[in-house]
Design a protein around this motif. Sequence first.
Motif, PDB file in Angstrom:
ATOM      1  N   THR A 122      -6.538   8.693  -8.327  1.00 33.28           N
ATOM      2  CA  THR A 122      -7.602   9.065  -7.376  1.00 33.28           C
ATOM      3  C   THR A 122      -7.703   8.064  -6.218  1.00 33.28           C
ATOM      4  O   THR A 122      -8.519   8.251  -5.318  1.00 33.28           O
ATOM      5  CB  THR A 122      -8.958   9.132  -8.094  1.00 33.28           C
ATOM      6  OG1 THR A 122      -9.244   7.843  -8.645  1.00 33.28           O
ATOM      7  CG2 THR A 122      -8.954  10.191  -9.185  1.00 33.28           C
ATOM      8  N   PHE A 123      -6.924   7.019  -6.269  1.00 31.15           N
ATOM      9  CA  PHE A 123      -6.893   5.964  -5.242  1.00 31.15           C
ATOM     10  C   PHE A 123      -8.205   5.205  -5.113  1.00 31.15           C
ATOM     11  O   PHE A 123      -8.439   4.539  -4.106  1.00 31.15           O
ATOM     12  CB  PHE A 123      -6.464   6.528  -3.885  1.00 31.15           C
ATOM     13  CG  PHE A 123      -5.085   7.112  -3.898  1.00 31.15           C
ATOM     14  CD1 PHE A 123      -3.978   6.287  -3.937  1.00 31.15           C
ATOM     15  CD2 PHE A 123      -4.903   8.487  -3.895  1.00 31.15           C
ATOM     16  CE1 PHE A 123      -2.705   6.829  -3.959  1.00 31.15           C
ATOM     17  CE2 PHE A 123      -3.635   9.019  -3.918  1.00 31.15           C
ATOM     18  CZ  PHE A 123      -2.523   8.197  -3.950  1.00 31.15           C
ATOM     19  N   ALA A 128       1.560   7.308 -12.808  1.00 28.58           N
ATOM     20  CA  ALA A 128       0.492   6.973 -11.857  1.00 28.58           C
ATOM     21  C   ALA A 128      -0.563   6.131 -12.561  1.00 28.58           C
ATOM     22  O   ALA A 128      -0.989   6.448 -13.656  1.00 28.58           O
ATOM     23  CB  ALA A 128      -0.123   8.236 -11.285  1.00 28.58           C
ATOM     24  N   ASN A 143       1.508   6.507  -7.006  1.00 26.14           N
ATOM     25  CA  ASN A 143       0.367   7.263  -7.512  1.00 26.14           C
ATOM     26  C   ASN A 143       0.361   8.726  -7.076  1.00 26.14           C
ATOM     27  O   ASN A 143      -0.424   9.516  -7.573  1.00 26.14           O
ATOM     28  CB  ASN A 143      -0.937   6.563  -7.145  1.00 26.14           C
ATOM     29  CG  ASN A 143      -1.141   5.340  -8.007  1.00 26.14           C
ATOM     30  OD1 ASN A 143      -1.401   5.454  -9.200  1.00 26.14           O
ATOM     31  ND2 ASN A 143      -0.971   4.163  -7.425  1.00 26.14           N
ATOM     32  N   TRP A 165       2.097   1.643  -3.497  1.00 27.51           N
ATOM     33  CA  TRP A 165       0.968   2.092  -4.334  1.00 27.51           C
ATOM     34  C   TRP A 165       0.775   3.601  -4.186  1.00 27.51           C
ATOM     35  O   TRP A 165       0.629   4.332  -5.161  1.00 27.51           O
ATOM     36  CB  TRP A 165      -0.281   1.339  -3.893  1.00 27.51           C
ATOM     37  CG  TRP A 165      -1.489   1.483  -4.770  1.00 27.51           C
ATOM     38  CD1 TRP A 165      -2.102   2.635  -5.158  1.00 27.51           C
ATOM     39  CD2 TRP A 165      -2.241   0.436  -5.352  1.00 27.51           C
ATOM     40  NE1 TRP A 165      -3.203   2.384  -5.926  1.00 27.51           N
ATOM     41  CE2 TRP A 165      -3.314   1.025  -6.066  1.00 27.51           C
ATOM     42  CE3 TRP A 165      -2.153  -0.949  -5.324  1.00 27.51           C
ATOM     43  CZ2 TRP A 165      -4.275   0.271  -6.748  1.00 27.51           C
ATOM     44  CZ3 TRP A 165      -3.105  -1.691  -5.995  1.00 27.51           C
ATOM     45  CH2 TRP A 165      -4.143  -1.076  -6.711  1.00 27.51           C
ATOM     46  N   ILE A 166       0.764   4.054  -2.945  1.00 27.58           N
ATOM     47  CA  ILE A 166       0.537   5.486  -2.671  1.00 27.58           C
ATOM     48  C   ILE A 166       1.691   6.333  -3.214  1.00 27.58           C
ATOM     49  O   ILE A 166       1.461   7.358  -3.873  1.00 27.58           O
ATOM     50  CB  ILE A 166       0.330   5.710  -1.151  1.00 27.58           C
ATOM     51  CG1 ILE A 166      -0.997   5.085  -0.712  1.00 27.58           C
ATOM     52  CG2 ILE A 166       0.379   7.184  -0.802  1.00 27.58           C
ATOM     53  CD1 ILE A 166      -1.174   4.971   0.797  1.00 27.58           C
ATOM     54  N   ASP A 169      -3.316   4.896 -10.596  1.00 25.16           N
ATOM     55  CA  ASP A 169      -4.535   5.062  -9.789  1.00 25.16           C
ATOM     56  C   ASP A 169      -4.458   6.413  -9.079  1.00 25.16           C
ATOM     57  O   ASP A 169      -4.399   6.483  -7.850  1.00 25.16           O
ATOM     58  CB  ASP A 169      -4.640   3.906  -8.776  1.00 25.16           C
ATOM     59  CG  ASP A 169      -5.925   3.935  -7.963  1.00 25.16           C
ATOM     60  OD1 ASP A 169      -6.903   4.568  -8.402  1.00 25.16           O
ATOM     61  OD2 ASP A 169      -5.947   3.319  -6.868  1.00 25.16           O
ATOM     62  N   LEU A 210      -7.340   1.477  -5.194  1.00 25.14           N
ATOM     63  CA  LEU A 210      -6.743   1.111  -3.914  1.00 25.14           C
ATOM     64  C   LEU A 210      -7.825   0.928  -2.847  1.00 25.14           C
ATOM     65  O   LEU A 210      -7.813  -0.047  -2.095  1.00 25.14           O
ATOM     66  CB  LEU A 210      -5.742   2.177  -3.457  1.00 25.14           C
ATOM     67  CG  LEU A 210      -5.110   1.953  -2.082  1.00 25.14           C
ATOM     68  CD1 LEU A 210      -4.271   0.690  -2.074  1.00 25.14           C
ATOM     69  CD2 LEU A 210      -4.275   3.156  -1.681  1.00 25.14           C
ATOM     70  N   ALA A 211      -8.772   1.839  -2.805  1.00 22.51           N
ATOM     71  CA  ALA A 211      -9.869   1.747  -1.837  1.00 22.51           C
ATOM     72  C   ALA A 211     -10.700   0.491  -2.083  1.00 22.51           C
ATOM     73  O   ALA A 211     -11.093  -0.200  -1.131  1.00 22.51           O
ATOM     74  CB  ALA A 211     -10.742   2.993  -1.904  1.00 22.51           C
ATOM     75  N   TYR A 271       0.824  -1.211   0.000  1.00 20.46           N
ATOM     76  CA  TYR A 271       0.000   0.000   0.000  1.00 20.46           C
ATOM     77  C   TYR A 271       0.861   1.265   0.000  1.00 20.46           C
ATOM     78  O   TYR A 271       0.525   2.259  -0.654  1.00 20.46           O
ATOM     79  CB  TYR A 271      -0.982   0.013   1.174  1.00 20.46           C
ATOM     80  CG  TYR A 271      -2.119  -0.971   0.991  1.00 20.46           C
ATOM     81  CD1 TYR A 271      -3.022  -0.816  -0.045  1.00 20.46           C
ATOM     82  CD2 TYR A 271      -2.290  -2.044   1.862  1.00 20.46           C
ATOM     83  CE1 TYR A 271      -4.071  -1.707  -0.217  1.00 20.46           C
ATOM     84  CE2 TYR A 271      -3.328  -2.941   1.695  1.00 20.46           C
ATOM     85  CZ  TYR A 271      -4.217  -2.774   0.649  1.00 20.46           C
ATOM     86  OH  TYR A 271      -5.249  -3.655   0.476  1.00 20.46           O
TER      87      TYR A 271
END
Length: 182
Positions: free
Chosen positions: A86-87, A82, A73, A69-70, A84, A90-91, A66
């Motif tokens: 807007t995440f 990037a 992105n 990922w953050i 994702d 991920l959500a 995670y």
Amino acid sequence: MAAAEARPRAAGDEPRVAGVVDRNIAALVRRRQEQKVSSGLEDQVADAITRFAGSMKFVYLHLLVYGGWIVVNLGWVPGVRAFDPTFVVLAMVASVEAIFISTFVMISQNRMAAIADQRADLDLQISLLGEHEITKLVTLVAEIAKRMDIPAAEDPELDELSKNVSPERVLDRIERPSDEEG
């Protein structure tokens, strides 16, 4: 002799655990192993996932995945686009993962609760058997005391203690503690 009692015990001097305790421990260990072997594949998978989800390896893996990922992105890694921003993905991944992990944990908890119920039933049966045996012993000792004209044989509590306890009456009193017995 007092000096011998006061000296500390050496490592090999500890008293041996009673044979009956050893036997009982071995029986409990054997029963747990049998339950583990006899559990179905689904239960074993659920337990393995639950064990892993409750470990620090799981935490570290999530920090890595995670966190990576953050970081990617947010555009903090040069040359990596990037995927994702807007995440939302991920959500969604985190939500689906949480659903499955909580389900596996509940499966494991349900199985553990069933085992705990079995152990509670065993404990209750042993307690009831012990109470019955003690009642018989009180009756026998009271009768011996009466025949030997021992004054304690006239203790009014002995009559009460020599009666078997009804589990249903005890449960009724627990459920309705304010009721007066007649």
